[in-house]
Design a protein around this motif. Structure first.
Motif, PDB file in Angstrom:
ATOM      1  N   ALA B  28      60.873 -27.298 -32.354  1.00 34.29           N
ATOM      2  CA  ALA B  28      60.672 -28.561 -33.062  1.00 34.29           C
ATOM      3  C   ALA B  28      61.851 -28.868 -33.980  1.00 34.29           C
ATOM      4  O   ALA B  28      62.386 -29.985 -33.957  1.00 34.29           O
ATOM      5  N   THR B  29      62.273 -27.891 -34.759  1.00 30.94           N
ATOM      6  CA  THR B  29      63.391 -28.177 -35.659  1.00 30.94           C
ATOM      7  C   THR B  29      64.691 -28.305 -34.875  1.00 30.94           C
ATOM      8  O   THR B  29      65.567 -29.089 -35.234  1.00 30.94           O
ATOM      9  N   ALA B  30      64.796 -27.565 -33.746  1.00 30.91           N
ATOM     10  CA  ALA B  30      65.991 -27.714 -32.909  1.00 30.91           C
ATOM     11  C   ALA B  30      66.052 -29.130 -32.333  1.00 30.91           C
ATOM     12  O   ALA B  30      67.132 -29.663 -32.098  1.00 30.91           O
ATOM     13  N   ALA B  31      64.880 -29.755 -32.111  1.00 31.77           N
ATOM     14  CA  ALA B  31      64.846 -31.109 -31.550  1.00 31.77           C
ATOM     15  C   ALA B  31      65.095 -32.167 -32.616  1.00 31.77           C
ATOM     16  O   ALA B  31      65.112 -33.356 -32.314  1.00 31.77           O
ATOM     17  N   GLY B  32      65.264 -31.735 -33.868  1.00 33.07           N
ATOM     18  CA  GLY B  32      65.603 -32.686 -34.916  1.00 33.07           C
ATOM     19  C   GLY B  32      64.475 -32.983 -35.888  1.00 33.07           C
ATOM     20  O   GLY B  32      64.646 -33.782 -36.807  1.00 33.07           O
ATOM     21  N   LEU B  33      63.297 -32.358 -35.701  1.00 36.02           N
ATOM     22  CA  LEU B  33      62.221 -32.568 -36.671  1.00 36.02           C
ATOM     23  C   LEU B  33      62.512 -31.741 -37.924  1.00 36.02           C
ATOM     24  O   LEU B  33      63.197 -30.729 -37.861  1.00 36.02           O
ATOM     25  N   SER B  34      61.967 -32.189 -39.045  1.00 33.17           N
ATOM     26  CA  SER B  34      62.086 -31.373 -40.245  1.00 33.17           C
ATOM     27  C   SER B  34      61.006 -30.301 -40.208  1.00 33.17           C
ATOM     28  O   SER B  34      60.094 -30.353 -39.375  1.00 33.17           O
ATOM     29  N   VAL B  35      61.125 -29.311 -41.099  1.00 36.92           N
ATOM     30  CA  VAL B  35      60.150 -28.218 -41.128  1.00 36.92           C
ATOM     31  C   VAL B  35      58.748 -28.778 -41.350  1.00 36.92           C
ATOM     32  O   VAL B  35      57.789 -28.406 -40.666  1.00 36.92           O
ATOM     33  N   TRP B  36      58.617 -29.718 -42.301  1.00 41.49           N
ATOM     34  CA  TRP B  36      57.268 -30.191 -42.582  1.00 41.49           C
ATOM     35  C   TRP B  36      56.721 -31.071 -41.472  1.00 41.49           C
ATOM     36  O   TRP B  36      55.518 -31.109 -41.247  1.00 41.49           O
ATOM     37  N   GLN B  37      57.588 -31.769 -40.719  1.00 39.09           N
ATOM     38  CA  GLN B  37      57.108 -32.557 -39.574  1.00 39.09           C
ATOM     39  C   GLN B  37      56.567 -31.626 -38.484  1.00 39.09           C
ATOM     40  O   GLN B  37      55.556 -31.923 -37.845  1.00 39.09           O
ATOM     41  N   ALA B  38      57.251 -30.488 -38.278  1.00 38.16           N
ATOM     42  CA  ALA B  38      56.766 -29.501 -37.312  1.00 38.16           C
ATOM     43  C   ALA B  38      55.390 -28.989 -37.742  1.00 38.16           C
ATOM     44  O   ALA B  38      54.471 -28.873 -36.928  1.00 38.16           O
ATOM     45  N   CYS B  39      55.249 -28.702 -39.044  1.00 40.69           N
ATOM     46  CA  CYS B  39      53.976 -28.190 -39.569  1.00 40.69           C
ATOM     47  C   CYS B  39      52.873 -29.245 -39.466  1.00 40.69           C
ATOM     48  O   CYS B  39      51.719 -28.923 -39.181  1.00 40.69           O
ATOM     49  N   LEU B  40      53.244 -30.509 -39.664  1.00 43.06           N
ATOM     50  CA  LEU B  40      52.270 -31.599 -39.547  1.00 43.06           C
ATOM     51  C   LEU B  40      51.676 -31.634 -38.136  1.00 43.06           C
ATOM     52  O   LEU B  40      50.457 -31.765 -37.960  1.00 43.06           O
ATOM     53  N   LEU B  41      52.545 -31.492 -37.127  1.00 36.33           N
ATOM     54  CA  LEU B  41      52.046 -31.523 -35.746  1.00 36.33           C
ATOM     55  C   LEU B  41      51.079 -30.367 -35.496  1.00 36.33           C
ATOM     56  O   LEU B  41      50.033 -30.542 -34.880  1.00 36.33           O
ATOM     57  N   LEU B 140      55.315 -22.523 -39.113  1.00 37.53           N
ATOM     58  CA  LEU B 140      56.162 -22.600 -40.309  1.00 37.53           C
ATOM     59  C   LEU B 140      57.321 -21.609 -40.199  1.00 37.53           C
ATOM     60  O   LEU B 140      58.485 -21.968 -40.413  1.00 37.53           O
ATOM     61  N   GLY B 141      57.001 -20.374 -39.817  1.00 33.66           N
ATOM     62  CA  GLY B 141      58.046 -19.350 -39.668  1.00 33.66           C
ATOM     63  C   GLY B 141      59.091 -19.766 -38.649  1.00 33.66           C
ATOM     64  O   GLY B 141      60.296 -19.698 -38.900  1.00 33.66           O
ATOM     65  N   GLY B 142      58.627 -20.236 -37.483  1.00 32.10           N
ATOM     66  CA  GLY B 142      59.543 -20.638 -36.416  1.00 32.10           C
ATOM     67  C   GLY B 142      60.397 -21.829 -36.814  1.00 32.10           C
ATOM     68  O   GLY B 142      61.574 -21.905 -36.475  1.00 32.10           O
ATOM     69  N   ALA B 143      59.786 -22.779 -37.544  1.00 31.97           N
ATOM     70  CA  ALA B 143      60.521 -23.985 -37.947  1.00 31.97           C
ATOM     71  C   ALA B 143      61.654 -23.632 -38.912  1.00 31.97           C
ATOM     72  O   ALA B 143      62.768 -24.140 -38.791  1.00 31.97           O
ATOM     73  N   VAL B 144      61.364 -22.735 -39.853  1.00 32.14           N
ATOM     74  CA  VAL B 144      62.395 -22.308 -40.809  1.00 32.14           C
ATOM     75  C   VAL B 144      63.510 -21.571 -40.063  1.00 32.14           C
ATOM     76  O   VAL B 144      64.700 -21.815 -40.271  1.00 32.14           O
ATOM     77  N   LEU B 145      63.094 -20.717 -39.115  1.00 30.88           N
ATOM     78  CA  LEU B 145      64.058 -19.964 -38.307  1.00 30.88           C
ATOM     79  C   LEU B 145      64.929 -20.914 -37.482  1.00 30.88           C
ATOM     80  O   LEU B 145      66.164 -20.822 -37.484  1.00 30.88           O
ATOM     81  N   GLY B 146      64.287 -21.892 -36.794  1.00 33.93           N
ATOM     82  CA  GLY B 146      65.006 -22.834 -35.950  1.00 33.93           C
ATOM     83  C   GLY B 146      66.004 -23.660 -36.747  1.00 33.93           C
ATOM     84  O   GLY B 146      67.096 -23.957 -36.281  1.00 33.93           O
ATOM     85  N   ASP B 147      65.608 -24.000 -37.964  1.00 35.55           N
ATOM     86  CA  ASP B 147      66.469 -24.762 -38.859  1.00 35.55           C
ATOM     87  C   ASP B 147      67.734 -23.976 -39.197  1.00 35.55           C
ATOM     88  O   ASP B 147      68.815 -24.533 -39.327  1.00 35.55           O
ATOM     89  N   ALA B 148      67.589 -22.660 -39.320  1.00 31.32           N
ATOM     90  CA  ALA B 148      68.702 -21.812 -39.734  1.00 31.32           C
ATOM     91  C   ALA B 148      69.611 -21.434 -38.568  1.00 31.32           C
ATOM     92  O   ALA B 148      70.743 -20.991 -38.764  1.00 31.32           O
ATOM     93  N   LEU B 149      69.108 -21.604 -37.316  1.00 30.82           N
ATOM     94  CA  LEU B 149      69.860 -21.109 -36.159  1.00 30.82           C
ATOM     95  C   LEU B 149      71.087 -21.950 -35.812  1.00 30.82           C
ATOM     96  O   LEU B 149      72.031 -21.451 -35.224  1.00 30.82           O
TER      97      LEU B 149
END
Lengths: 101, 225
Positions: B28-41, B140-149
């Motif tokens: 999700a974050t790799a596709a351009g969503l923010s962490v909280w948008q990923a969590c919202l879904l 949440l964990g994956g989104a933070v990780l994806g953001d950092a990758l």
């Protein structure tokens, strides 16, 4: 974008709720269950294609094709979901690190 | 409660499924969503196939409305699960909304696998709540990780997404007719991919699958005299 995400999420939630509010008789027509099954399978099959060969400038064959093949072999060997996904990522990343795809 | 086999089965399904919330969050974050948008879904949509579809369509550069349509089409099956579960769970008031929210592949499957009526109820709630808690935490964990990758292609996340869709489709291919329709849908996607805007090939394929399902299935026979 957030608006669309919220709308998509609420639409999915409403569909779930509809199942509890509609009369069970809806299921008496076998076409309802069967069509839903096939729409799910059709969507997923198309998503496999788009995710594997889709690109900004039209279809492209690259490391993702190899990732999909490795995933298919893992599924044939009954690997769990997480392992299949990790193998897909490792295959694509490995090939790119080697300068392929 | 933990003595109930259905509860134990439900919780183990919850943990196993929750684990791949990591891959959803990262994609999700790799596709351009923010962490909280990923969590919202994960919190509100809470149905894996639709969530992966939204992210897949957006990652491919598709319009948000195409993501909406794919997610909704994939979410149709949850309505059918609800129709099957409602007489078994008979939830009232706020429990009905909670039951609806927790209605997903896993909770429906664990419930359907029980012979005993009480076990079927316990299995549903254990799997639904188990997946919900784990899925949201790992997203949440994956989104933070994806953001950092950084560049998702370097880590093969696009290959991971293709593998994820195939893994979601796989158990459905056992039925020969479903496999044939899936092949037809894939063909429609291949043919429309070069000419249609991103997101449209999936919808075209879904419509073809729906048409095949509706017109090739025999309607219920009227009661013969």
């Amino acid at each position: 974008m957030t608006g669309w995400l919220v709308a998509s999420a609420l639409a999915c939630l409403l569909l779930k709720l509809a199942g509890y509010l509609l009369p069970t008789a809806v299921l008496a027509d076998p076409r309802v269950g069967r069509t839903t099954d096939l729409v799910t399978a059709g969507c997923l099959a198309a998503l496999v294609v788009v995710q594997t060969v889709g690109g900004d400038a039209g279809p492209a064959l690259d490391a993702r094709v190899a990732a999909l093949l490795v995933a298919a072999v893992a599924l044939l060997l009954r690997a769990p979901f997480v392992v299949v996904v990790l193998l897909g990522a490792a295959t694509a990343a490995g090939l790119r690190a080697a300068g392929i795809g | 409660m933990l003595r109930s086999p259905a509860v134990r089965q439900g919780l183990s399904v919850g943990v196993a499924t929750g684990l791949y919330g990591i891959s959803f969050g990262a994609l999700a974050t790799a596709a351009g969503l923010s962490v909280w948008q990923a969590c919202l879904l994960s919190a509100v949509m809470f149905t894996g196939g639709s969530q992966f579809a939204v992210v897949g369509v957006l990652a491919a550069g598709g319009a948000p409305v195409a993501g909406f349509a794919s997610a909704t089409l994939l979410g149709l099956r949850n309505a059918v699960y609800g129709l099957q579960l409602a007489p078994r769970l008979r939830p009232r008031g706020w429990r009905r909304l909670l039951a609806a929210h927790l209605t997903i592949d896993e909770s429906a499957a664990v419930s359907a696998a029980q012979d005993d009526a009480d076990e079927a109820r316990w299995g549903f709630w254990a799997a639904g709540l188990g997946v919900f808690v784990c899925w949201n935490a790992t997203t949440l964990g994956g989104a933070v990780l994806g953001d950092a990758l950084g560049d998702p292609r370097r880590w093969g996340l696009d290959g991971a997404a293709a593998a994820a869709f195939l893994a979601l489709l796989w158990p459905r291919l056992r039925r020969r007719e479903t496999a044939a329709v899936a092949a037809a849908a894939a063909l429609v996607a291949v043919l429309t991919l070069p000419v249609a805007p991103a997101g449209v090939p999936v919808l075209a394929a879904a419509l073809v699958a729906a048409a095949l399902g509706w017109w090739r299935t025999r309607p219920a026979r009227r009661d013969a005299p």
